[in-house]
Design a protein around this motif. Structure first.
Motif, PDB file in Angstrom:
ATOM      1  N   ALA A 129      32.376  -4.760  13.498  1.00  0.00           N
ATOM      2  CA  ALA A 129      33.468  -5.710  13.712  1.00  0.00           C
ATOM      3  C   ALA A 129      34.421  -5.755  12.514  1.00  0.00           C
ATOM      4  CB  ALA A 129      32.910  -7.104  14.002  1.00  0.00           C
ATOM      5  N   LEU A 130      33.913  -5.421  11.324  1.00  0.00           N
ATOM      6  CA  LEU A 130      34.767  -5.423  10.137  1.00  0.00           C
ATOM      7  C   LEU A 130      35.866  -4.369  10.212  1.00  0.00           C
ATOM      8  CD1 LEU A 130      32.107  -5.880   7.294  1.00  0.00           C
ATOM      9  CD2 LEU A 130      33.733  -7.580   8.142  1.00  0.00           C
ATOM     10  N   LEU A 131      35.649  -3.339  11.029  1.00  0.00           N
ATOM     11  CA  LEU A 131      36.654  -2.285  11.139  1.00  0.00           C
ATOM     12  C   LEU A 131      37.931  -2.772  11.803  1.00  0.00           C
ATOM     13  CD1 LEU A 131      34.396   0.758  12.130  1.00  0.00           C
ATOM     14  CD2 LEU A 131      35.308   0.167   9.877  1.00  0.00           C
ATOM     15  N   ASN A 132      37.869  -3.923  12.477  1.00  0.00           N
ATOM     16  CA  ASN A 132      39.096  -4.479  13.065  1.00  0.00           C
ATOM     17  C   ASN A 132      40.127  -4.793  11.982  1.00  0.00           C
ATOM     18  OD1 ASN A 132      38.101  -4.335  15.681  1.00  0.00           O
ATOM     19  ND2 ASN A 132      37.147  -6.356  15.557  1.00  0.00           N
ATOM     20  N   TRP A 133      39.658  -5.204  10.801  1.00  0.00           N
ATOM     21  CA  TRP A 133      40.580  -5.450   9.691  1.00  0.00           C
ATOM     22  C   TRP A 133      41.294  -4.161   9.299  1.00  0.00           C
ATOM     23  CZ3 TRP A 133      41.994 -10.101   8.018  1.00  0.00           C
ATOM     24  CH2 TRP A 133      41.163 -11.195   8.284  1.00  0.00           C
ATOM     25  N   GLN A 134      40.538  -3.083   9.245  1.00  0.00           N
ATOM     26  CA  GLN A 134      41.133  -1.792   8.912  1.00  0.00           C
ATOM     27  C   GLN A 134      42.196  -1.412   9.930  1.00  0.00           C
ATOM     28  OE1 GLN A 134      38.402   1.496   9.004  1.00  0.00           O
ATOM     29  NE2 GLN A 134      40.015   3.018   8.868  1.00  0.00           N
ATOM     30  N   THR A 135      41.877  -1.590  11.202  1.00  0.00           N
ATOM     31  CA  THR A 135      42.827  -1.225  12.257  1.00  0.00           C
ATOM     32  C   THR A 135      44.121  -2.009  12.135  1.00  0.00           C
ATOM     33  OG1 THR A 135      40.973  -0.741  13.726  1.00  0.00           O
ATOM     34  CG2 THR A 135      43.133  -1.041  14.737  1.00  0.00           C
ATOM     35  N   ALA A 136      44.002  -3.314  11.965  1.00  0.00           N
ATOM     36  CA  ALA A 136      45.187  -4.170  11.905  1.00  0.00           C
ATOM     37  C   ALA A 136      46.071  -3.808  10.710  1.00  0.00           C
ATOM     38  CB  ALA A 136      44.771  -5.638  11.836  1.00  0.00           C
ATOM     39  N   VAL A 137      45.459  -3.634   9.543  1.00  0.00           N
ATOM     40  CA  VAL A 137      46.235  -3.330   8.346  1.00  0.00           C
ATOM     41  C   VAL A 137      46.839  -1.942   8.433  1.00  0.00           C
ATOM     42  CG1 VAL A 137      46.104  -2.998   5.852  1.00  0.00           C
ATOM     43  CG2 VAL A 137      44.908  -4.917   6.913  1.00  0.00           C
ATOM     44  N   GLU A 138      46.059  -0.964   8.873  1.00  0.00           N
ATOM     45  CA  GLU A 138      46.560   0.410   8.928  1.00  0.00           C
ATOM     46  C   GLU A 138      47.728   0.535   9.901  1.00  0.00           C
ATOM     47  OE1 GLU A 138      44.879   4.964   9.658  1.00  0.00           O
ATOM     48  OE2 GLU A 138      43.529   3.243   9.788  1.00  0.00           O
ATOM     49  N   LEU A 139      47.614  -0.096  11.058  1.00  0.00           N
ATOM     50  CA  LEU A 139      48.681   0.010  12.047  1.00  0.00           C
ATOM     51  C   LEU A 139      49.936  -0.739  11.593  1.00  0.00           C
ATOM     52  CD1 LEU A 139      49.451   1.109  14.810  1.00  0.00           C
ATOM     53  CD2 LEU A 139      48.527  -0.976  15.832  1.00  0.00           C
ATOM     54  N   GLY A 140      49.763  -1.990  11.192  1.00  0.00           N
ATOM     55  CA  GLY A 140      50.924  -2.780  10.790  1.00  0.00           C
ATOM     56  C   GLY A 140      51.607  -2.240   9.548  1.00  0.00           C
ATOM     57  N   LEU A 141      50.807  -1.968   8.524  1.00  0.00           N
ATOM     58  CA  LEU A 141      51.371  -1.453   7.276  1.00  0.00           C
ATOM     59  C   LEU A 141      51.960  -0.066   7.470  1.00  0.00           C
ATOM     60  CD1 LEU A 141      51.684  -1.999   4.204  1.00  0.00           C
ATOM     61  CD2 LEU A 141      49.484  -0.840   3.899  1.00  0.00           C
ATOM     62  N   GLY A 142      51.258   0.771   8.234  1.00  0.00           N
ATOM     63  CA  GLY A 142      51.733   2.134   8.436  1.00  0.00           C
ATOM     64  C   GLY A 142      53.087   2.188   9.123  1.00  0.00           C
ATOM     65  N   ILE A 143      53.252   1.400  10.162  1.00  0.00           N
ATOM     66  CA  ILE A 143      54.527   1.402  10.885  1.00  0.00           C
ATOM     67  C   ILE A 143      55.639   0.827  10.007  1.00  0.00           C
ATOM     68  CG2 ILE A 143      55.758   0.448  12.865  1.00  0.00           C
ATOM     69  CD1 ILE A 143      53.108   0.550  14.397  1.00  0.00           C
ATOM     70  N   GLY A 144      55.350  -0.268   9.312  1.00  0.00           N
ATOM     71  CA  GLY A 144      56.362  -0.874   8.447  1.00  0.00           C
ATOM     72  C   GLY A 144      56.832   0.059   7.351  1.00  0.00           C
ATOM     73  N   LEU A 145      55.878   0.690   6.652  1.00  0.00           N
ATOM     74  CA  LEU A 145      56.256   1.625   5.591  1.00  0.00           C
ATOM     75  C   LEU A 145      56.939   2.862   6.148  1.00  0.00           C
ATOM     76  CD1 LEU A 145      53.133   1.446   3.222  1.00  0.00           C
ATOM     77  CD2 LEU A 145      55.374   0.352   2.933  1.00  0.00           C
ATOM     78  N   LEU A 146      56.539   3.286   7.346  1.00  0.00           N
ATOM     79  CA  LEU A 146      57.177   4.445   7.965  1.00  0.00           C
ATOM     80  C   LEU A 146      58.659   4.191   8.217  1.00  0.00           C
ATOM     81  CD1 LEU A 146      57.053   7.200   9.478  1.00  0.00           C
ATOM     82  CD2 LEU A 146      56.437   5.890  11.530  1.00  0.00           C
ATOM     83  N   LEU A 147      58.967   3.037   8.782  1.00  0.00           N
ATOM     84  CA  LEU A 147      60.366   2.708   9.072  1.00  0.00           C
ATOM     85  C   LEU A 147      61.178   2.592   7.786  1.00  0.00           C
ATOM     86  CD1 LEU A 147      59.831   0.104  11.941  1.00  0.00           C
ATOM     87  CD2 LEU A 147      60.536   2.498  12.154  1.00  0.00           C
ATOM     88  N   LEU A 148      60.601   1.962   6.774  1.00  0.00           N
ATOM     89  CA  LEU A 148      61.309   1.855   5.497  1.00  0.00           C
ATOM     90  C   LEU A 148      61.499   3.227   4.850  1.00  0.00           C
ATOM     91  CD1 LEU A 148      59.604  -1.306   3.928  1.00  0.00           C
ATOM     92  CD2 LEU A 148      61.945  -1.131   4.820  1.00  0.00           C
ATOM     93  N   GLY A 149      60.449   4.033   4.879  1.00  0.00           N
ATOM     94  CA  GLY A 149      60.512   5.343   4.240  1.00  0.00           C
ATOM     95  C   GLY A 149      61.540   6.260   4.874  1.00  0.00           C
ATOM     96  N   ILE A 150      61.557   6.313   6.211  1.00  0.00           N
ATOM     97  CA  ILE A 150      62.496   7.211   6.875  1.00  0.00           C
ATOM     98  C   ILE A 150      63.925   6.724   6.732  1.00  0.00           C
ATOM     99  CG2 ILE A 150      62.493   6.163   9.182  1.00  0.00           C
ATOM    100  CD1 ILE A 150      62.255   8.993  10.323  1.00  0.00           C
TER     101      ILE A 150
END
Length: 559
Positions: free
Chosen positions: A400-421
């Motif tokens: 169940a702790l992996l849900n934290w990983q999923t939420a952070v990876e998806l949210g942070l990844g998309i946000g940084l992707l948009l800023l980076g591009i």
């Protein structure tokens, strides 16, 4: 089918103890009395420690061979196909890659972890994943026109429709793959991985040379899936109908695997969004540069991650069952120390020599992919930390702790992707990937630390020394390459020679600094490598004992 139960896992888990065990000769592994299981004449030739060394060395050699084949195929296709064609394949398969997670549904992890009623669990997983495979294959086929519209390309839509069949074939691999993983199967490592790599390489390169363009990769992938299915079913020796599938069993397996599948869906969704953003925000050629850059950046660390995924999960699960917190925390610290040692060096090499290597090997037209490789240098270190942490969390049953990983990876990844591009274009995408993986790797390590009961200062001692050692090696060799060698501007043979010189200088400097900061790590790793090499050499001609469903007794039982 041979029932692979708790007694058998006592036997195979010692291979993982060897991998994550102490580096010195004082490591105390479980001892096994094989006498009741084999003929006396065979007993001398079946020293279990030697067999463990042979298993580890054979697995490593198989992985190295597979990666060399993959690298050769990647280089050949880069010379035969354009970045735009590679980008079209990446865009056309984006929906297929996302839906593979729904096919498995986390049930494979549940089967690997299962301790009882394995036959019933295998039958349940087979039927459930086959049904999922049929449903998602039809869904992917129906969604293909949408993919074509998204990327404004009829060809990409056709690729999406054609590759939907991958999903049905993938559904057939889940049960045999899970059973082979439970057994720490060396044959799976030695046979399946190389066979899949070779089949894709041969077919795709031949067809690309004949002018089939992007479709060479489609056909090559289909052939590799066929080889994969045939090989794992042959090795697993499992057939449907030997157990009883039940809804109750499915619920138990799904309950364990649901956080795992959520995590996988998050990762796949992020991959799909990256492809859509890069493909639409830039162009197909940029997507090709990005995908090849990502693929190249992952090659050096795939060895570390794959060994962790196959070996550490069952090992941590078995240690957790013993209820010894000190052994569990010690195993985790040794595993993350070893992976950090390797991943930090590989990330440093990518920073200094990544672009030069791509230009020399793939050609000057792929220089942008080389820049992406450098921007993604943090991917390896972050993935290594994530791999060890994920397997520790799953092995302890705290998925169940992996849900934290999923939420952070998806949210942070998309946000940084948009800023980076937006600010840096294609290079910004690579930087966003590195930053996301490093941050998520730190998060997963923190979660695993709490589960394993590891003190913060012990964790810092384990992961700390390789980081400054890599930084010093990066600084020195960066000046050497960019001020003196300039390997990417030389003729190819001279350039490769100069590149090899720079890499050797990096490795030597890294090991010297590591010896100063943490001599026990260097001495221990060389000692472990020597032991594995010696065991493989001594055992190369030894007869192999065949142990039928025999009971293996540990020293605890015999004493």
């Amino acid at each position: 089918m041979h029932r692979f139960d708790r007694e058998d896992r006592d036997r195979v888990t010692i291979r993982a103890y060897e991998i994550i065990g102490r580096y010195d000769d004082t490591v105390e592994l479980p001892r096994y009395d094989l006498a009741p299981a084999i003929e006396p004449a065979q007993a001398e030739g079946t020293n279990l420690g030697k067999r463990i060394g042979k298993v580890a060395a054979a697995s490593a050699l198989a992985l190295i061979f597979g990666e060399l084949v993959s690298l050769a195929q990647t280089v050949a296709l880069a010379r035969l196909l354009s970045p735009a064609e590679v980008g079209m394949f990446a865009a056309g398969t984006v929906i297929t890659m996302l839906l593979t997670t729904f096919v498995e549904g986390g049930l494979r992890s549940g089967l690997v972890q299962r301790e009882d009623h394995v036959a019933d669990a295998a039958e349940t997983v087979f039927r459930a994943t086959l049904l999922n495979g049929v449903v998602v294959t039809l869904g992917a086929l129906a969604a293909a026109p949408v993919i074509g519209l998204l990327f404004h390309s009829r060809t990409i839509g056709l690729i999406a429709a054609t590759t939907s069949g991958f999903l049905l074939m993938f559904s057939l691999t889940n049960v045999p793959e899970a059973l082979l993983q439970r057994e720490f199967s060396v044959k799976r490592r030695v046979i399946v991985g190389p066979a899949v790599s070779v089949s894709f390489a041969v077919v795709s390169v031949v067809l690309a040379a004949c002018g089939f363009g992007v479709w060479s990769m489609v056909v090559g992938t289909y052939v590799s899936y066929v080889v994969w299915v045939i090989a794992v079913w042959w090795l697993a020796r499992w057939r449907p109908g030997r157990g009883r599938a039940t809804v109750r069993m499915w619920r138990e397996l799904a309950r364990f695997g649901s956080p795992v599948v959520v995590n996988m869906i998050g990762a796949r969704a992020q991959t799909m969004i990256e492809a859509a953003v890069v493909g639409r925000g830039l162009n197909s050629a940029s997507l090709g540069f990005y995908r090849y850059g990502q693929r190249i950046a992952q090659i050096p660390v795939r060895f570390i991650v794959e060994v962790g995924a196959v070996s550490l999960f069952p090992a941590f699960a078995r240690i957790a069952e013993e209820g010894d917190p000190s052994r569990l925390s010690g195993a985790y610290l040794r595993a993350i120390r070893l992976t950090t040692f390797g991943a930090a060096a590989l990330s440093g090499l990518i920073i200094v020599f990544g672009e030069q290597t791509v230009v020399l090997v793939f050609g000057a037209r792929w220089r942008e992919a080389g820049a992406v490789v450098v921007a993604m240098a943090g991917l390896g270190l972050g993935k290594a930390w994530m791999s060890v942490g994920e397997e520790a969390i799953k092995g302890a049953g705290r998925t169940a702790l992996l849900n934290w990983q999923t939420a952070v990876e998806l949210g942070l990844g998309i946000g940084l992707l948009l800023l980076g591009i937006h600010f840096f274009g294609l290079i910004g995408v690579g930087l966003a990937t590195s930053a996301t993986m490093l941050i998520v790797g730190v998060l997963v390590t923190a979660l695993a630390r709490s589960v394993m009961g590891v003190r913060i200062r012990d964790l810092i001692r384990a992961v700390g020394p390789p980081l400054p050692a890599a930084a010093i090696a990066i600084g020195v060799t960066w000046v050497l390459e960019h001020r003196v060698l300039h390997s990417d501007h030389r003729p190819i043979l001279l350039g490769l020679a100069l590149l090899s010189t720079g890499v050797l200088a990096f490795v030597v400097l890294y090991l010297l600094v590591m010896y100063v900061l943490a001599p026990d790590i260097i001495v221990g790793i060389f000692r472990l490598a020597g032991r594995l090499t010696g065991r493989l050499r001594r055992n190369s001609g030894a007869p192999r004992a065949i142990i039928p469903n025999a009971r293996l007794r540990t020293s605890r039982e015999t004493n």
